[in-house]
Design a protein around this motif. Structure first.
Motif, PDB file in Angstrom:
ATOM      1  N   TYR A   1      35.262  70.438  35.317  1.00  0.00           N
ATOM      2  CA  TYR A   1      34.967  69.123  35.868  1.00  0.00           C
ATOM      3  C   TYR A   1      33.467  68.944  36.007  1.00  0.00           C
ATOM      4  CZ  TYR A   1      39.901  68.864  36.977  1.00  0.00           C
ATOM      5  OH  TYR A   1      41.263  68.822  36.891  1.00  0.00           O
ATOM      6  N   GLN A   2      33.014  67.771  35.698  1.00  0.00           N
ATOM      7  CA  GLN A   2      31.605  67.426  35.865  1.00  0.00           C
ATOM      8  C   GLN A   2      31.370  67.017  37.313  1.00  0.00           C
ATOM      9  OE1 GLN A   2      29.041  67.378  33.635  1.00  0.00           O
ATOM     10  NE2 GLN A   2      30.305  68.194  31.997  1.00  0.00           N
ATOM     11  N   ALA A   3      30.283  67.488  37.899  1.00  0.00           N
ATOM     12  CA  ALA A   3      29.961  67.124  39.277  1.00  0.00           C
ATOM     13  C   ALA A   3      29.769  65.616  39.377  1.00  0.00           C
ATOM     14  CB  ALA A   3      28.698  67.851  39.727  1.00  0.00           C
ATOM     15  N   GLY A   4      30.360  65.038  40.409  1.00  0.00           N
ATOM     16  CA  GLY A   4      30.229  63.608  40.642  1.00  0.00           C
ATOM     17  C   GLY A   4      31.369  62.776  40.081  1.00  0.00           C
ATOM     18  N   THR A   5      32.226  63.360  39.281  1.00  0.00           N
ATOM     19  CA  THR A   5      33.334  62.592  38.721  1.00  0.00           C
ATOM     20  C   THR A   5      34.493  62.552  39.722  1.00  0.00           C
ATOM     21  OG1 THR A   5      34.317  64.524  37.653  1.00  0.00           O
ATOM     22  CG2 THR A   5      32.724  63.255  36.364  1.00  0.00           C
ATOM     23  N   VAL A   6      35.431  61.657  39.474  1.00  0.00           N
ATOM     24  CA  VAL A   6      36.588  61.523  40.353  1.00  0.00           C
ATOM     25  C   VAL A   6      37.417  62.808  40.355  1.00  0.00           C
ATOM     26  CG1 VAL A   6      38.723  60.239  40.736  1.00  0.00           C
ATOM     27  CG2 VAL A   6      36.673  59.029  40.030  1.00  0.00           C
ATOM     28  N   GLY A   7      37.597  63.405  39.210  1.00  0.00           N
ATOM     29  CA  GLY A   7      38.358  64.647  39.119  1.00  0.00           C
ATOM     30  C   GLY A   7      37.717  65.777  39.911  1.00  0.00           C
ATOM     31  N   TYR A   8      36.389  65.856  39.846  1.00  0.00           N
ATOM     32  CA  TYR A   8      35.656  66.887  40.579  1.00  0.00           C
ATOM     33  C   TYR A   8      35.844  66.705  42.084  1.00  0.00           C
ATOM     34  CZ  TYR A   8      31.716  69.712  42.171  1.00  0.00           C
ATOM     35  OH  TYR A   8      30.936  70.650  42.795  1.00  0.00           O
ATOM     36  N   ARG A   9      35.759  65.468  42.547  1.00  0.00           N
ATOM     37  CA  ARG A   9      35.950  65.201  43.971  1.00  0.00           C
ATOM     38  C   ARG A   9      37.370  65.521  44.411  1.00  0.00           C
ATOM     39  NH1 ARG A   9      33.192  59.451  44.175  1.00  0.00           N
ATOM     40  NH2 ARG A   9      33.442  59.752  41.970  1.00  0.00           N
ATOM     41  N   ARG A  10      38.335  65.238  43.571  1.00  0.00           N
ATOM     42  CA  ARG A  10      39.721  65.552  43.905  1.00  0.00           C
ATOM     43  C   ARG A  10      39.942  67.059  43.999  1.00  0.00           C
ATOM     44  NH1 ARG A  10      43.090  61.264  40.187  1.00  0.00           N
ATOM     45  NH2 ARG A  10      42.577  59.436  41.444  1.00  0.00           N
ATOM     46  N   VAL A  11      39.343  67.789  43.087  1.00  0.00           N
ATOM     47  CA  VAL A  11      39.462  69.249  43.120  1.00  0.00           C
ATOM     48  C   VAL A  11      38.810  69.802  44.386  1.00  0.00           C
ATOM     49  CG1 VAL A  11      38.718  71.385  41.991  1.00  0.00           C
ATOM     50  CG2 VAL A  11      39.708  69.551  40.644  1.00  0.00           C
ATOM     51  N   CYS A  12      37.632  69.301  44.720  1.00  0.00           N
ATOM     52  CA  CYS A  12      36.950  69.763  45.936  1.00  0.00           C
ATOM     53  C   CYS A  12      37.775  69.437  47.178  1.00  0.00           C
ATOM     54  CB  CYS A  12      35.566  69.131  46.038  1.00  0.00           C
ATOM     55  SG  CYS A  12      34.384  69.811  44.869  1.00  0.00           S
ATOM     56  N   LEU A  13      38.340  68.253  47.230  1.00  0.00           N
ATOM     57  CA  LEU A  13      39.174  67.870  48.365  1.00  0.00           C
ATOM     58  C   LEU A  13      40.421  68.742  48.446  1.00  0.00           C
ATOM     59  CD1 LEU A  13      39.663  65.941  50.720  1.00  0.00           C
ATOM     60  CD2 LEU A  13      40.822  64.423  49.110  1.00  0.00           C
ATOM     61  N   ALA A  14      41.028  69.045  47.310  1.00  0.00           N
ATOM     62  CA  ALA A  14      42.218  69.895  47.291  1.00  0.00           C
ATOM     63  C   ALA A  14      41.888  71.306  47.763  1.00  0.00           C
ATOM     64  CB  ALA A  14      42.813  69.934  45.892  1.00  0.00           C
ATOM     65  N   LEU A  15      40.754  71.842  47.345  1.00  0.00           N
ATOM     66  CA  LEU A  15      40.351  73.181  47.788  1.00  0.00           C
ATOM     67  C   LEU A  15      40.053  73.205  49.283  1.00  0.00           C
ATOM     68  CD1 LEU A  15      38.118  74.297  44.794  1.00  0.00           C
ATOM     69  CD2 LEU A  15      40.331  75.230  45.465  1.00  0.00           C
ATOM     70  N   PHE A  16      39.412  72.157  49.773  1.00  0.00           N
ATOM     71  CA  PHE A  16      39.136  72.059  51.204  1.00  0.00           C
ATOM     72  C   PHE A  16      40.440  71.984  51.991  1.00  0.00           C
ATOM     73  CE2 PHE A  16      38.495  69.416  54.978  1.00  0.00           C
ATOM     74  CZ  PHE A  16      37.599  70.218  55.669  1.00  0.00           C
ATOM     75  N   ALA A  17      41.384  71.161  51.532  1.00  0.00           N
ATOM     76  CA  ALA A  17      42.670  71.025  52.211  1.00  0.00           C
ATOM     77  C   ALA A  17      43.441  72.341  52.202  1.00  0.00           C
ATOM     78  CB  ALA A  17      43.493  69.920  51.565  1.00  0.00           C
ATOM     79  N   ALA A  18      43.376  73.073  51.106  1.00  0.00           N
ATOM     80  CA  ALA A  18      44.048  74.373  51.026  1.00  0.00           C
ATOM     81  C   ALA A  18      43.432  75.358  52.015  1.00  0.00           C
ATOM     82  CB  ALA A  18      43.968  74.917  49.605  1.00  0.00           C
ATOM     83  N   GLY A  19      42.123  75.331  52.164  1.00  0.00           N
ATOM     84  CA  GLY A  19      41.453  76.207  53.126  1.00  0.00           C
ATOM     85  C   GLY A  19      41.830  75.876  54.554  1.00  0.00           C
ATOM     86  N   VAL A  20      41.867  74.590  54.883  1.00  0.00           N
ATOM     87  CA  VAL A  20      42.254  74.173  56.234  1.00  0.00           C
ATOM     88  C   VAL A  20      43.700  74.550  56.515  1.00  0.00           C
ATOM     89  CG1 VAL A  20      42.662  72.145  57.695  1.00  0.00           C
ATOM     90  CG2 VAL A  20      40.545  72.338  56.417  1.00  0.00           C
ATOM     91  N   ALA A  21      44.575  74.349  55.546  1.00  0.00           N
ATOM     92  CA  ALA A  21      45.987  74.689  55.729  1.00  0.00           C
ATOM     93  C   ALA A  21      46.167  76.190  55.928  1.00  0.00           C
ATOM     94  CB  ALA A  21      46.799  74.208  54.532  1.00  0.00           C
ATOM     95  N   THR A  22      45.441  76.991  55.173  1.00  0.00           N
ATOM     96  CA  THR A  22      45.526  78.441  55.313  1.00  0.00           C
ATOM     97  C   THR A  22      45.053  78.873  56.691  1.00  0.00           C
ATOM     98  OG1 THR A  22      45.199  78.732  52.952  1.00  0.00           O
ATOM     99  CG2 THR A  22      44.768  80.642  54.347  1.00  0.00           C
ATOM    100  N   PHE A  23      43.934  78.334  57.128  1.00  0.00           N
ATOM    101  CA  PHE A  23      43.400  78.636  58.455  1.00  0.00           C
ATOM    102  C   PHE A  23      44.404  78.248  59.534  1.00  0.00           C
ATOM    103  CE2 PHE A  23      40.986  77.463  62.243  1.00  0.00           C
ATOM    104  CZ  PHE A  23      40.253  78.613  62.447  1.00  0.00           C
ATOM    105  N   ALA A  24      44.995  77.072  59.414  1.00  0.00           N
ATOM    106  CA  ALA A  24      45.962  76.602  60.402  1.00  0.00           C
ATOM    107  C   ALA A  24      47.197  77.489  60.446  1.00  0.00           C
ATOM    108  CB  ALA A  24      46.353  75.160  60.095  1.00  0.00           C
ATOM    109  N   LEU A  25      47.679  77.920  59.290  1.00  0.00           N
ATOM    110  CA  LEU A  25      48.858  78.788  59.265  1.00  0.00           C
ATOM    111  C   LEU A  25      48.577  80.160  59.858  1.00  0.00           C
ATOM    112  CD1 LEU A  25      50.369  77.914  55.783  1.00  0.00           C
ATOM    113  CD2 LEU A  25      51.411  77.513  58.010  1.00  0.00           C
ATOM    114  N   LEU A  26      47.398  80.684  59.595  1.00  0.00           N
ATOM    115  CA  LEU A  26      47.062  82.006  60.117  1.00  0.00           C
ATOM    116  C   LEU A  26      46.888  82.000  61.630  1.00  0.00           C
ATOM    117  CD1 LEU A  26      44.543  83.312  57.452  1.00  0.00           C
ATOM    118  CD2 LEU A  26      46.788  84.237  57.968  1.00  0.00           C
TER     119      LEU A  26
END
Length: 68
Positions: free
Chosen positions: A7-32
């Motif tokens: 993904y190219q930085a600044g594109t919609v796909g890149y932002r979606r990937v970053c948001l998905a990774l952030f959400a996965a990190g928050v979910a993991t932290f919350a579960l632990l």
């Protein structure tokens, strides 16, 4: 033929990937750490003190281990 994969930085796909990774990190932290609130309740139910090592009954094969 296109050789650039990813993904190219600044594109919609890149932002979606970053948001998905952030959400996965928050979910993991919350579960632990969501079980932290019930640990004292579980310790009381199993009659375990914080000072008692986790492998006490398995590793110690003496007469006193039968009290576990």
């Amino acid at each position: 033929m296109r050789t650039n994969l990813g993904y190219q930085a600044g594109t919609v796909g890149y932002r979606r990937v970053c948001l998905a990774l952030f959400a996965a990190g928050v979910a993991t932290f919350a579960l632990l750490y969501s079980t932290q609130a019930v640990l004292p309740e579980l310790a009381g139910a199993f009659r375990i003190t914080p000072a008692r090592p986790s492998g006490h009954c398995r590793w110690r094969r003496s007469a006193s281990a039968s009290r576990c």
